[in-house]
Design a protein around this motif. Structure first.
Motif, PDB file in Angstrom:
ATOM      1  N   SER A   1       0.816  -1.122  -0.057  1.00  0.00           N
ATOM      2  CA  SER A   1      -0.161   0.206   0.181  1.00  0.00           C
ATOM      3  C   SER A   1       1.112   1.086   0.026  1.00  0.00           C
ATOM      4  O   SER A   1       2.284   1.200   0.431  1.00  0.00           O
ATOM      5  N   ILE A   2       0.342   2.378  -0.334  1.00  0.00           N
ATOM      6  CA  ILE A   2       1.108   3.657  -0.482  1.00  0.00           C
ATOM      7  C   ILE A   2       0.374   4.919   0.327  1.00  0.00           C
ATOM      8  O   ILE A   2      -0.686   4.849   0.352  1.00  0.00           O
ATOM      9  N   VAL A   3       1.453   5.640   0.725  1.00  0.00           N
ATOM     10  CA  VAL A   3       0.650   7.163   1.265  1.00  0.00           C
ATOM     11  C   VAL A   3       1.670   8.026   0.633  1.00  0.00           C
ATOM     12  O   VAL A   3       2.547   8.046   0.409  1.00  0.00           O
ATOM     13  N   GLU A   4       0.964   9.066   0.165  1.00  0.00           N
ATOM     14  CA  GLU A   4       1.515  10.204  -0.973  1.00  0.00           C
ATOM     15  C   GLU A   4       1.765  11.235   0.423  1.00  0.00           C
ATOM     16  O   GLU A   4       1.092  11.773   1.318  1.00  0.00           O
ATOM     17  N   TYR A   5       3.026  11.830   0.270  1.00  0.00           N
ATOM     18  CA  TYR A   5       3.257  13.010   1.037  1.00  0.00           C
ATOM     19  C   TYR A   5       4.024  14.069   0.084  1.00  0.00           C
ATOM     20  O   TYR A   5       4.314  13.872  -0.938  1.00  0.00           O
ATOM     21  N   PHE A   6       3.793  15.302   0.768  1.00  0.00           N
ATOM     22  CA  PHE A   6       4.660  16.528   0.200  1.00  0.00           C
ATOM     23  C   PHE A   6       5.929  16.533   1.221  1.00  0.00           C
ATOM     24  O   PHE A   6       5.575  16.535   2.382  1.00  0.00           O
ATOM     25  N   ALA A   7       6.841  16.873   0.616  1.00  0.00           N
ATOM     26  CA  ALA A   7       8.092  17.205   1.414  1.00  0.00           C
ATOM     27  C   ALA A   7       8.112  18.953   1.266  1.00  0.00           C
ATOM     28  O   ALA A   7       8.751  18.953   0.013  1.00  0.00           O
ATOM     29  N   LEU A   8       7.836  19.576   2.291  1.00  0.00           N
ATOM     30  CA  LEU A   8       7.649  20.966   2.074  1.00  0.00           C
ATOM     31  C   LEU A   8       9.159  21.471   1.967  1.00  0.00           C
ATOM     32  O   LEU A   8      10.205  20.972   2.707  1.00  0.00           O
ATOM     33  N   ALA A   9       9.208  23.009   1.489  1.00  0.00           N
ATOM     34  CA  ALA A   9      10.605  23.471   1.538  1.00  0.00           C
ATOM     35  C   ALA A   9      11.016  23.791   2.861  1.00  0.00           C
ATOM     36  O   ALA A   9      12.289  23.953   2.865  1.00  0.00           O
ATOM     37  N   ASP A  10      10.338  23.967   3.719  1.00  0.00           N
ATOM     38  CA  ASP A  10      10.819  24.251   5.334  1.00  0.00           C
ATOM     39  C   ASP A  10      11.046  22.965   5.997  1.00  0.00           C
ATOM     40  O   ASP A  10      11.410  23.099   7.176  1.00  0.00           O
ATOM     41  N   GLY A  11      11.005  21.952   5.494  1.00  0.00           N
ATOM     42  CA  GLY A  11      11.576  20.798   6.118  1.00  0.00           C
ATOM     43  C   GLY A  11      10.499  19.873   6.646  1.00  0.00           C
ATOM     44  O   GLY A  11      10.630  18.930   7.161  1.00  0.00           O
ATOM     45  N   LYS A  12       9.232  20.372   6.471  1.00  0.00           N
ATOM     46  CA  LYS A  12       8.212  19.374   7.272  1.00  0.00           C
ATOM     47  C   LYS A  12       7.563  18.499   6.181  1.00  0.00           C
ATOM     48  O   LYS A  12       7.988  18.780   5.126  1.00  0.00           O
ATOM     49  N   LEU A  13       6.889  17.664   6.636  1.00  0.00           N
ATOM     50  CA  LEU A  13       6.125  16.413   5.786  1.00  0.00           C
ATOM     51  C   LEU A  13       4.783  16.951   6.024  1.00  0.00           C
ATOM     52  O   LEU A  13       4.062  17.385   6.965  1.00  0.00           O
ATOM     53  N   GLU A  14       4.131  16.472   5.010  1.00  0.00           N
ATOM     54  CA  GLU A  14       2.643  16.853   4.747  1.00  0.00           C
ATOM     55  C   GLU A  14       1.865  15.776   4.113  1.00  0.00           C
ATOM     56  O   GLU A  14       2.390  15.425   3.046  1.00  0.00           O
ATOM     57  N   LYS A  15       0.871  14.945   4.771  1.00  0.00           N
ATOM     58  CA  LYS A  15       0.339  14.049   4.116  1.00  0.00           C
ATOM     59  C   LYS A  15      -0.634  14.557   3.017  1.00  0.00           C
ATOM     60  O   LYS A  15      -1.365  15.692   3.284  1.00  0.00           O
ATOM     61  N   VAL A  16      -0.630  14.138   1.887  1.00  0.00           N
ATOM     62  CA  VAL A  16      -1.585  14.596   0.679  1.00  0.00           C
ATOM     63  C   VAL A  16      -2.949  14.037   0.749  1.00  0.00           C
ATOM     64  O   VAL A  16      -3.129  12.670   0.868  1.00  0.00           O
ATOM     65  N   GLY A  17      -4.106  15.128   1.015  1.00  0.00           N
ATOM     66  CA  GLY A  17      -5.382  14.493   0.831  1.00  0.00           C
ATOM     67  C   GLY A  17      -5.752  14.416  -0.433  1.00  0.00           C
ATOM     68  O   GLY A  17      -5.191  14.820  -1.532  1.00  0.00           O
ATOM     69  N   ALA A  18      -7.091  13.969  -0.730  1.00  0.00           N
ATOM     70  CA  ALA A  18      -7.485  13.774  -2.334  1.00  0.00           C
ATOM     71  C   ALA A  18      -7.488  15.223  -2.800  1.00  0.00           C
ATOM     72  O   ALA A  18      -8.144  16.017  -2.421  1.00  0.00           O
ATOM     73  N   GLY A  19      -7.217  15.241  -3.982  1.00  0.00           N
ATOM     74  CA  GLY A  19      -7.370  16.409  -4.854  1.00  0.00           C
ATOM     75  C   GLY A  19      -6.633  17.818  -4.403  1.00  0.00           C
ATOM     76  O   GLY A  19      -6.609  18.654  -5.112  1.00  0.00           O
ATOM     77  N   GLU A  20      -5.473  17.501  -3.565  1.00  0.00           N
ATOM     78  CA  GLU A  20      -4.817  18.653  -2.905  1.00  0.00           C
ATOM     79  C   GLU A  20      -3.529  19.043  -4.014  1.00  0.00           C
ATOM     80  O   GLU A  20      -3.174  18.151  -4.809  1.00  0.00           O
ATOM     81  N   THR A  21      -3.171  20.177  -4.420  1.00  0.00           N
ATOM     82  CA  THR A  21      -2.245  20.507  -5.058  1.00  0.00           C
ATOM     83  C   THR A  21      -0.993  20.909  -4.302  1.00  0.00           C
ATOM     84  O   THR A  21      -1.175  21.535  -3.365  1.00  0.00           O
ATOM     85  N   ALA A  22       0.035  20.778  -4.979  1.00  0.00           N
ATOM     86  CA  ALA A  22       1.188  21.045  -4.198  1.00  0.00           C
ATOM     87  C   ALA A  22       1.745  22.625  -4.126  1.00  0.00           C
ATOM     88  O   ALA A  22       1.229  23.367  -4.946  1.00  0.00           O
ATOM     89  N   GLN A  23       2.160  22.812  -2.983  1.00  0.00           N
ATOM     90  CA  GLN A  23       2.577  24.103  -2.741  1.00  0.00           C
ATOM     91  C   GLN A  23       3.995  24.501  -3.273  1.00  0.00           C
ATOM     92  O   GLN A  23       4.660  23.389  -3.623  1.00  0.00           O
ATOM     93  N   SER A  24       4.290  25.675  -3.492  1.00  0.00           N
ATOM     94  CA  SER A  24       5.404  26.180  -4.246  1.00  0.00           C
ATOM     95  C   SER A  24       6.713  25.357  -3.366  1.00  0.00           C
ATOM     96  O   SER A  24       6.700  25.497  -2.165  1.00  0.00           O
ATOM     97  N   GLY A  25       7.693  24.745  -4.234  1.00  0.00           N
ATOM     98  CA  GLY A  25       8.733  24.289  -3.395  1.00  0.00           C
ATOM     99  C   GLY A  25       8.417  22.706  -2.770  1.00  0.00           C
ATOM    100  O   GLY A  25       9.546  22.109  -2.291  1.00  0.00           O
ATOM    101  N   ALA A  26       7.214  22.397  -2.625  1.00  0.00           N
ATOM    102  CA  ALA A  26       6.969  21.168  -1.984  1.00  0.00           C
ATOM    103  C   ALA A  26       7.302  19.906  -3.124  1.00  0.00           C
ATOM    104  O   ALA A  26       7.285  20.073  -4.211  1.00  0.00           O
ATOM    105  N   ILE A  27       7.691  18.774  -2.746  1.00  0.00           N
ATOM    106  CA  ILE A  27       8.154  17.851  -3.676  1.00  0.00           C
ATOM    107  C   ILE A  27       7.427  16.522  -3.180  1.00  0.00           C
ATOM    108  O   ILE A  27       7.103  16.183  -1.988  1.00  0.00           O
ATOM    109  N   LYS A  28       6.585  16.151  -4.101  1.00  0.00           N
ATOM    110  CA  LYS A  28       5.635  14.832  -3.744  1.00  0.00           C
ATOM    111  C   LYS A  28       6.404  13.424  -3.691  1.00  0.00           C
ATOM    112  O   LYS A  28       7.389  13.412  -4.655  1.00  0.00           O
ATOM    113  N   PHE A  29       6.308  12.556  -2.847  1.00  0.00           N
ATOM    114  CA  PHE A  29       6.932  11.359  -2.827  1.00  0.00           C
ATOM    115  C   PHE A  29       6.009  10.431  -2.298  1.00  0.00           C
ATOM    116  O   PHE A  29       4.709  10.571  -1.770  1.00  0.00           O
TER     117      PHE A  29
END
Lengths: 219, 386, 232
Positions: free
Chosen positions: C67-95
């Protein structure tokens, strides 16, 4: 078969075959070349594009024909474009729902159906002047002709370019793919070849008709 | 006694198209013989199949009436021989047949036959083969293999539409390393190995993946130039310009670029310069134009070899220059006798060439004006410029 | 029915503007309804398709994942779980974090892109936190020449480059060794990629894509590896 056909059936058949054969959009009118050259790298892509175009063409022909008395002639082109764009958007969603892989393979060319001059041309030249039944039959014929044309391109390009047809291997694993056939130049080569075949066939038929006319005159 | 009424010209030179073409074929024969000596049975089969395919295509299109000329004018033989010489000797025979057919169909019949073609047909065939079968055309078998006259290189005998056998495996069986199967240009481009000049000039040293010896091609070319069957200016311009460009780059940074000698004598530059670029229908007729055309080919060849992903650039350089030929001819119209060059400068519009006027394109059009020929006695006076 | 349809030779009449606007408005409204209906009707199927496509791609590069979970690695070093239909903030990398059936982290997958021969080659590569290696990659999109550039997923010698070492430096700010594509036959270190002879440019694009993405993403993920370890 043709003897028992009633007059109206024959007419409808004629209307249908008009697009399939005599006025084939791809090989006779040479319309809609952008998708014809771009997405025909495989038979399945070509047929999907043919079906998508058929959907847009038939639906927009029906709607244009139904609304033909309402549409003011000054804004008719704008209206047709709105109608065609609507059905293109619908088909865009439908393909995404059916298969994302297919959606990726067809790429921007789904959205570009909206500028396929064949569809606008049919709306302007045929659907806006005929009742819905005839317009739909004509649109179906044109769609069939377009799909046949795309399939003819896609099949040759897939057979030579990958050795497969609909993904089924035809020559075994040792086949040498003709790389150029799945690249853009291959589209031009194969289209040119089909145009040549169609032109030669048309000329041959003309000569035969002339000979027959001559023979009946002498008889 | 029959009286014939003929229109001018009444004096004909004994040199006909067939004569020229026949002489070119003769001059190519020693080169082909050397090619067969280098590569044995495979090369012989390749030459026969490619030429046969060209002749069959020529016959087909002449019979259907789509092109002028016929196999009797020898031009298809030249196309076939040149195409075979420019392909690897162990190129699968069926691919060679495809290339030969495409050369005549796309390169010649499409334009209307001999004299009408825009591009050199042999190079059109080779370009198609390069685009369709990039792997097969990049595997060149080494020359002077033992037993080359008794057995085929396995790649030659691939079944139609099927992949050729792996050349590397076969070479391993023969105790040869993989590097032997790369052309000197590919070796230089991908491995940084430079072949010696004396090896390149004669092609006689063992197990190199090169075409016929450049020295031999030059000798045959000099014979043709001496008999005036080709114009010496074109090869001279090509070799001069390629050599000069390569020398300039070599002088700028000797460790990045190979010496100009290597550039001139490796790959197909000599064959292209002598036999392919000089195709009469596809090269300019004006002397100045020939220099320009040759210069363009030489420059493009070196640029493609150095700066593109391909090791060899002669083919594309010549095709591009072929495409530029009409333009080159337009800008290099000679000054008519009796006119000073200065006068011509002032009246650039009044050159001997006809401007592209709609009247020329379709005279059937109603209202089209017959163009005024400026050498007629009652030529209209142009208003003076001042 | 009044002017256009019968064949009386009246002068062409202008349609009044009101009628034009009314008709256009009506047609536009009708088309709007059709589009909304199509969007609503296909929404679930499209989302499901997209989810399956992402899962299939990630499972291919992280085969142990169930199973997989989607995350954004934000530019300030925090992690954020991706909810349905969310788009990335600037500088965030999806993994994507891949978990096995017991909910343990088995690998991380992320996208990388670099210029290839014809166009940008986009790949999805995996990273195993336990071994600090890149076990493999898959192609997301590529326009490389068929028969040459597509060797990157077919050529056995090239695939033998993986697992590829992608070890973080002790301070965790960058990779200990930059991932580099070297000329065919000259691979000497586990963090080098041996290029395919004849497809050097595409091979180089793969190396650059992994390196560029890993250099930014992995330092951001490292502080959070403990929280990522168990499936949330």
């Amino acid at each position: 078969m043709s003897i028992v056909m009633s007059a109206t059936t024959t007419d409808r058949w004629d209307e249908f075959m008009e697009g399939v054969w005599r006025q084939n959009p791809l090989f006779v009118m040479v319309l809609g070349l952008c998708p014809a050259l771009a997405v025909t790298v495989s038979a399945i892509n070509a047929l999907s594009m043919g079906l998508a175009t058929a959907f847009v063409l038939t639906c927009s022909a029906l709607l244009v024909s139904l609304l033909r008395r309402m549409i003011p002639k000054e804004v008719r082109i704008a209206t047709y474009i709105v109608i065609i764009a609507t059905f293109v958007t619908v088909v865009d969603y439908l393909i995404q729902a059916i298969s994302l892989a297919l959606y990726d393979a067809l790429g921007a060319f789904i959205q570009l159906i909206v500028v396929n001059c064949m569809i606008l041309g049919r709306a302007e030249a045929h659907a806006s002047k005929n009742p819905p039944g005839i317009a739909v039959i004509n649109a179906l014929g044109m769609s069939a002709g377009f799909a046949i044309g795309l399939f003819a391109l896609g099949a040759v390009r897939e057979i030579l370019g990958a050795g497969t047809l609909f993904g089924i291997s035809l020559f075994g694993s040792g086949f040498q793919p003709w790389v150029v056939m799945v690249l853009p130049p291959g589209g031009f080569f194969v289209l040119g070849m089909w145009l040549l075949v169609f032109a030669a066939w048309g000329r041959w038929r003309q000569r035969r008709q002339a000979r027959q006319a001559e023979a009946t005159r002498h008889a | 006694m029959a009286i014939e009424i003929r229109s001018a010209p009444h004096i004909k030179t004994p040199v006909s198209v067939e004569t020229i073409m026949r002489h070119v074929v003769w001059s190519l024969l020693p080169i082909c013989a050397f090619f067969v000596y280098q590569y044995g049975l495979s090369a012989l089969a390749s030459i026969l199949v490619v030429t046969g395919s060209c002749l069959a295509a020529e016959r087909l299109f002449a019979a259907t009436g789509t092109q002028s000329g016929d196999i009797r004018d020898w031009s298809a033989v030249i196309t076939g021989l040149l195409l075979a010489l420019s392909l690897p000797p162990a190129f699968p025979l069926w691919m060679g047949a495809v290339a030969g057919f495409v050369a005549i169909a796309l390169g010649k019949a499409l334009f209307g036959g001999i004299g009408f073609n825009v591009f050199n047909p042999a190079l059109v065939g080779r370009a198609f083969a390069q685009a369709a079968f990039p792997q097969a055309i990049a595997s060149y078998s080494p020359s002077f293999l033992p037993g080359r006259f008794t057995e085929f290189v396995p790649t030659s005998l691939a079944w139609p539409l099927m992949q050729p056998a792996d050349l590397m495996l076969w070479l391993k069986d023969k105790q040869l390393d993989a590097l032997a199967a790369a052309t000197p240009l590919a070796k230089w481009k991908f491995e940084g190995v430079l072949a010696g000049a004396e090896e390149l000039v004669t092609s006689l040293s063992g197990h190199m993946a090169v075409g016929p010896s450049p020295a031999l091609i030059l000798v045959c070319g000099i014979y043709l130039a001496f008999r005036r069957f080709l114009d010496w200016r074109i090869p001279a311009a090509i070799l001069g310009s390629a050599g000069l460009t390569a020398w300039l780059l070599f002088a700028l940074s000797p460790d990045r670029f190979p010496n100009p000698f290597f550039m001139l004598f490796s790959g197909g530059l000599i064959l292209g310069a002598v036999y392919m670029a000089t195709d009469m229908a596809t090269s300019p007729v004006t002397p100045k134009g020939m220099w320009l055309y040759g210069g363009l080919i030489g420059l493009l060849t070196v640029i493609i070899r150095y700066y593109s992903g391909l090791p060899e650039g002669v083919m594309y350089a010549i095709l591009l220059a072929n495409a530029a030929t009409p333009l080159i001819e337009k800008v290099t119209q000679p000054t008519p006798f009796g006119k000073s060059a200065l006068a011509r400068l002032g009246q650039a519009k009044r050159g001997a060439s006809y401007p592209l006027h709609p009247g020329y394109i379709s005279r059937e059009d109603a209202g089209a004006v017959t163009p005024k020929k400026r050498f007629l006695p009652n030529k209209p006076k142009h208003p003076p410029k001042e | 029915m009044s002017c256009g349809m019968n064949n009386t030779q009246t002068l062409p009449q202008m349609t009044p503007a009101v009628a034009m606007i009314r008709t256009l408005g009506l047609i536009a409204a009708l088309c709007g309804v059709i589009i909304v209906a199509a969007y609503q009707g296909t929404y679930d199927a499209v989302q499901e398709n997209k989810r399956i496509a992402v899962e299939r791609a990630v499972f291919k590069v992280v085969p142990a994942a169930k199973s997989i979970v989607e995350y954004f690695a934000l530019a300030d070093g925090k992690l954020e779980k991706v909810g349905a239909g969310e788009t990335a903030q600037s500088g965030a990398i999806k993994f994507y974090a891949g978990y096995d059936k017991d909910g343990r982290l088995v690998g991380i997958a992320a996208e990388g892109a670099a210029k290839g021969y014809a166009d940008t080659v986009r790949i999805l590569f995996a990273w195993e936190p336990a071994t600090q290696q890149v076990p493999g990659f898959g192609v997301v999109s590529s326009r490389e020449t068929p028969g040459i550039g597509d060797k990157i997923v077919l050529d056995k010698n090239f695939l033998a480059n993986f697992p590829l070492e992608a070890r973080l430096r002790a301070d965790g700010q960058a990779l200990a060794h930059e991932i580099q594509t070297v000329k065919h036959g000259s691979k000497a270190n586990p963090w080098e990629i041996d290029a395919i002879a004849g497809a050097t440019i595409t091979s180089r694009a793969v190396g650059k894509a992994i390196n560029d993405a890993a250099q930014i993403l992995l330092p951001r993920i490292r502080p959070h590896l403990d929280t990522l370890k168990e499936k949330p």
